[in-house]
Each structure stands twice: as structure tokens, then as C-alpha cells.
Design a protein around this motif. Sequence first.
Motif, short mmCIF file in Angstrom:
data_model
loop_
_atom_site.label_atom_id
_atom_site.label_comp_id
_atom_site.label_asym_id
_atom_site.label_seq_id
_atom_site.Cartn_x
_atom_site.Cartn_y
_atom_site.Cartn_z
N UNK A 8 29.54 -39.51 -22.54
CA UNK A 8 29.33 -41.01 -22.84
C UNK A 8 28.28 -41.75 -21.92
N UNK A 9 27.42 -42.56 -22.59
CA UNK A 9 26.72 -43.38 -21.96
C UNK A 9 27.36 -44.22 -20.66
N UNK A 10 26.90 -44.19 -19.80
CA UNK A 10 27.63 -45.17 -18.54
C UNK A 10 27.17 -46.60 -18.76
N UNK A 11 28.20 -47.27 -18.35
CA UNK A 11 28.28 -48.74 -18.08
C UNK A 11 27.42 -49.36 -19.30
N UNK A 12 27.95 -49.28 -20.33
CA UNK A 12 27.49 -50.01 -21.59
C UNK A 12 28.02 -51.51 -21.42
N UNK A 13 27.52 -52.22 -22.27
CA UNK A 13 27.78 -53.69 -22.48
C UNK A 13 29.14 -54.05 -22.56
N UNK A 14 29.67 -55.24 -22.41
CA UNK A 14 31.10 -55.59 -22.98
C UNK A 14 32.15 -54.71 -22.30
N UNK A 15 33.33 -54.76 -23.10
CA UNK A 15 34.56 -54.15 -22.67
C UNK A 15 35.49 -55.13 -22.37
N UNK A 16 36.49 -54.40 -21.80
CA UNK A 16 37.72 -55.15 -21.29
C UNK A 16 37.83 -54.77 -19.91
N UNK A 17 38.57 -55.74 -18.98
CA UNK A 17 39.05 -55.25 -17.79
C UNK A 17 40.59 -55.13 -17.68
N UNK A 18 41.27 -54.61 -16.86
CA UNK A 18 42.68 -54.60 -16.88
C UNK A 18 43.05 -54.65 -15.31
N UNK A 19 44.28 -55.25 -15.10
CA UNK A 19 44.56 -55.39 -13.64
C UNK A 19 46.24 -54.73 -13.95
N UNK A 20 46.19 -53.63 -13.09
CA UNK A 20 47.50 -52.82 -13.13
C UNK A 20 48.14 -52.61 -12.26
N UNK A 21 49.43 -53.31 -11.62
CA UNK A 21 50.38 -53.02 -10.47
C UNK A 21 51.27 -51.91 -10.99
N UNK A 22 51.54 -50.87 -10.45
CA UNK A 22 52.26 -49.65 -10.64
C UNK A 22 53.39 -49.28 -9.67
N UNK A 23 54.42 -48.69 -10.21
CA UNK A 23 55.44 -48.18 -9.34
C UNK A 23 55.93 -46.87 -10.13
N UNK A 24 55.85 -45.71 -9.60
CA UNK A 24 56.58 -44.57 -9.96
C UNK A 24 56.20 -44.47 -11.70
N UNK A 44 36.82 -51.42 -17.25
CA UNK A 44 37.05 -51.47 -15.72
C UNK A 44 38.59 -51.66 -15.55
N UNK A 45 39.03 -51.03 -14.47
CA UNK A 45 40.71 -51.11 -14.13
C UNK A 45 40.63 -51.31 -12.80
N UNK A 46 41.46 -52.25 -12.31
CA UNK A 46 41.91 -52.33 -10.98
C UNK A 46 43.36 -52.08 -10.86
N UNK A 47 43.97 -51.31 -10.00
CA UNK A 47 45.11 -50.46 -9.77
C UNK A 47 45.59 -50.82 -8.34
N UNK A 48 46.83 -51.28 -8.22
CA UNK A 48 47.54 -51.39 -7.11
C UNK A 48 48.77 -50.61 -7.26
N UNK A 49 49.24 -49.93 -6.24
CA UNK A 49 50.48 -49.24 -6.13
C UNK A 49 51.45 -49.92 -5.18
N UNK A 50 52.66 -49.92 -5.61
CA UNK A 50 53.93 -50.44 -4.95
C UNK A 50 54.02 -49.83 -3.91
N UNK A 51 54.29 -50.13 -2.73
CA UNK A 51 54.45 -49.21 -1.64
C UNK A 51 55.83 -48.44 -1.55
N UNK A 52 56.75 -48.75 -2.42
CA UNK A 52 58.02 -48.30 -2.54
C UNK A 52 57.89 -47.16 -3.47
N UNK A 53 56.59 -46.89 -4.15
CA UNK A 53 56.51 -45.81 -5.25
C UNK A 53 56.52 -44.53 -4.39
N UNK A 54 57.20 -43.29 -4.89
CA UNK A 54 57.16 -42.17 -4.31
C UNK A 54 55.99 -41.35 -5.11
N UNK A 55 55.47 -41.94 -5.98
CA UNK A 55 54.37 -41.00 -6.59
C UNK A 55 52.83 -41.51 -6.30
N UNK A 56 52.18 -40.59 -6.36
CA UNK A 56 50.42 -41.07 -6.05
C UNK A 56 49.59 -40.93 -7.50
#
Length: 425
Positions: A8-24, A44-56
Motif C-alpha cells: 500500500x502507499x504509505x501515509x495517504x491523506x485522510x483516514x481515522x484515528x483511534x484511541x484504545x485502552x486495552x486489558x487482556x 493512526x492508532x494510539x494504544x495504552x495497556x492497563x498494567x493489570x493486564x497479563x498479556x502483551x
Amino acid sequence: GSTNDGAMYRRTDGGFACCLLIKDSNSWLTEWIAYHILVLPMKELIVAVDPHSVQSPLSILRRFNASTSGLDLDITLWHDEDYLADVINEMPLYPPLGAPPHLWTDRIRQRYLFRQNIFMSRCLAEIQRRRSSGGERGENGAEWVFLHDVDEFITFHRDGINVLGKELMPQYGEGTILDYIKATQHDTKSIFYSEPCLPIPRLLFGSKESSKEQISSNVPPGFDPLQFNTLRYRHHVSEGSPSLSGFVKPIINVRRSSRDAFDVPATDPHCPYHKVGQICRNYTIMHHLKGYDDSPLIMNHYVGSWEAFSFGRKWFLERFNETKEVSGGQKDEIRPWLSAFVGRFGSAKAAMLLEGAGEVHYDYGPLRGERLGVPYGHSDEVLKQVLAEEKIKEKQRQEKAKKQKFTTKIKNFRRKGEKVIIPSV
């Protein structure tokens, strides 16, 4: 653009971003990323992992990230110090290790909600900053941001009674949600016309199974529908019923939001900035005036299998059981996405990207080495306490069941007029 080998062409215009906090949530994550790359498209996706998560989630995120996959998706993994450093002292404290189990459960939940609200505000601010101060995509970066969970999948509401421009909704693989927004947002009647914060209703899909023939429909060769929640679970609650589907979730336009809009923490994931003067000020009004039948988008909210649902939260059995026999209807509208995804990237690339989808297993990963959350030892202590709490609850359930059984036996004896012998304790 793309070719059939998945390049795929890299960094094309537009698109959505998502903010995702996950745990296991590894069993959900692969399907969720692949789906939203195709449908939104998510770039664009920004992910944070809850520290109580046992999965990476690192192995999954690396597989989809632009630097290693060639996909047009930039993924950022945040650690606690990336967004919590200046407010960490405001977070509710852990109770002492000898505290009652219910206090641990309650306090861990309080910490999660605190973390979630801070994360949402900092993530929105970061997406806005990237657009205005020369990020990878600059002014062509995402302006629409979704704040939804890994068990929620955004799709068109094609059968909405009062939906505007249904004829403009493309089929999977032929266009995206962004294409639809661009085609309708200049209409003053469109919900996308000017508001910076929009409510998207949810529809809950329960855990009731369908036949192998039903779930295999329109599934490409070499893929197992049992691995994909969007294909496996077709039964949903009554449409427009908030009792089980729950509150709406927001979509936010950072370009239409002021620069200081996200300086304060969000209040909750359903209506994050609803106070006077904030960007979701018309949110509640719009939710009533433009309800389920008027929304062009909905979020399919999946309960999934018991193995995935209960991972790390076995105390929600009652909630899971509520959805076993939902009978509001069946939907297969989302089903073509996998065929479209394979058509876009080719069978080999799609199989590589979707490897392990739906599999539930402990994947501890390099937590300490990648600085995910609290130090490993602290996380271990928390996990031990939670497991100890589960053992106590299970013992209490067994004792209660034993007592009920003995009480029933006494009542039966008394009905017969027989002498009751109370066993010694």
C-alpha cells in the motif's frame, strides 16, 4: 492505492484515528485492527495497556504497524509515563495487601476509570497536535477520532429508518466510512455537518451460536469463521433497546475542536466532554433528537465466547449469561468484510496479518523489557491478590450451595415428620 500482494502507499491523506485502552484483549485485537483498517480506514492508532493486564499486545501491534508491515497505519504504544506522569499522584491508591478482596476489586476498577479518562483526553490532544504541528501526516492527518473498545466494530446502519443518504453507503472493499462522511457532510441535515462530537449508538450481539453453515457463508477459503466474532455471532438484542446495548459511544472531530478542548480529563467514555462550553454540549440533545433510527453509523458490540469474555474478569458470569439467548434478530450485514480484506491484501498477506485471531491464551510477552505499565513485581502482587480473591469467592459460593442443599434436606425431612440429625461442624 494497493496491489493484490497487499502493498500500500504509505501515509495517504485522510483516514481515522483511534484511541484504545486495552486489558487482556489479544484475542480481539487482531480482528479489530484488520476490520477498521478496511472499513474506516484507520490510519493512526494510539494504544495504552492497563498494567493489570497479563498479556502483551506487542507482537500483534508490530505485525500491523507501518514500519514493519507496509500498511498505511501508524501505531503508537503509550506507557504510563507517556500520559500519566504528571497526574499519577492523583490516581486512587492500592489498598494494603491484607485488605478485603472486594476493596481490591473496587480500587482496581477506580484506577482503571481514572486511567481511561486521562488517556482519552491525552490521546485526543495528541491527534490534534499531530495535525497542527507537523506530524507524519501534518494537516492531512486524521480529524475524526473514535473512542471505542476492542469488542466494538463500527459499521453502516443501512436499515436505519431515517438515515440520510443510504444510497451513498459503499459496500465493503468498494469504499469506506470516510468516503460516506465526505459525501454527506456538506448537507445541513447530516449529523456530520458541523458538530465536533457525535453519539454513535451500539447494538449488542450475544453469545448465542449459529449453525456452521450459517457462519461459513461468504467466508474465504482457508479462514475459520469461529475465529472471528463478527462472523461467528449473529444474534442481537432488539434494535434501539438501551437496556442491554448500553450507552452510545462518541466520534470526535479534533479539527473542529478548540486547542484547549482536551486540557481537562474526559468525564467518561460515553459522553466525554458534556459540560457547558465543552465540545459535546449538544451531545445529549442530539442523542434524543437523532436516535438509533437516525444514525448512519452503529457500533456492533460483541460479547464473544466465554473464554474471551471471562479472561481476567470471571466475576462477570451473570452479565455473560444474560446474552446467551438474545432474540432481537439476526444480522449478517457485516459478514462481507473478511472477503473484502482478503481481496484487498491477497490471501497470503491476509493470512499473515490475521494469524491467531480469536485465540485465547496467556501471552505474557516482554512486559518489563518494554516498560508496559507498573514494574513487573508490582503487577505480580496485584495479580496474586486478585487470584486470591477469586479463590475466596469460589469457596463462599461452594459453602452457600452446601448450606442451601442441607437446608432443603431439613425441609424435606420435616415434611415427612422425620427426626432431623444436625451433623457436627
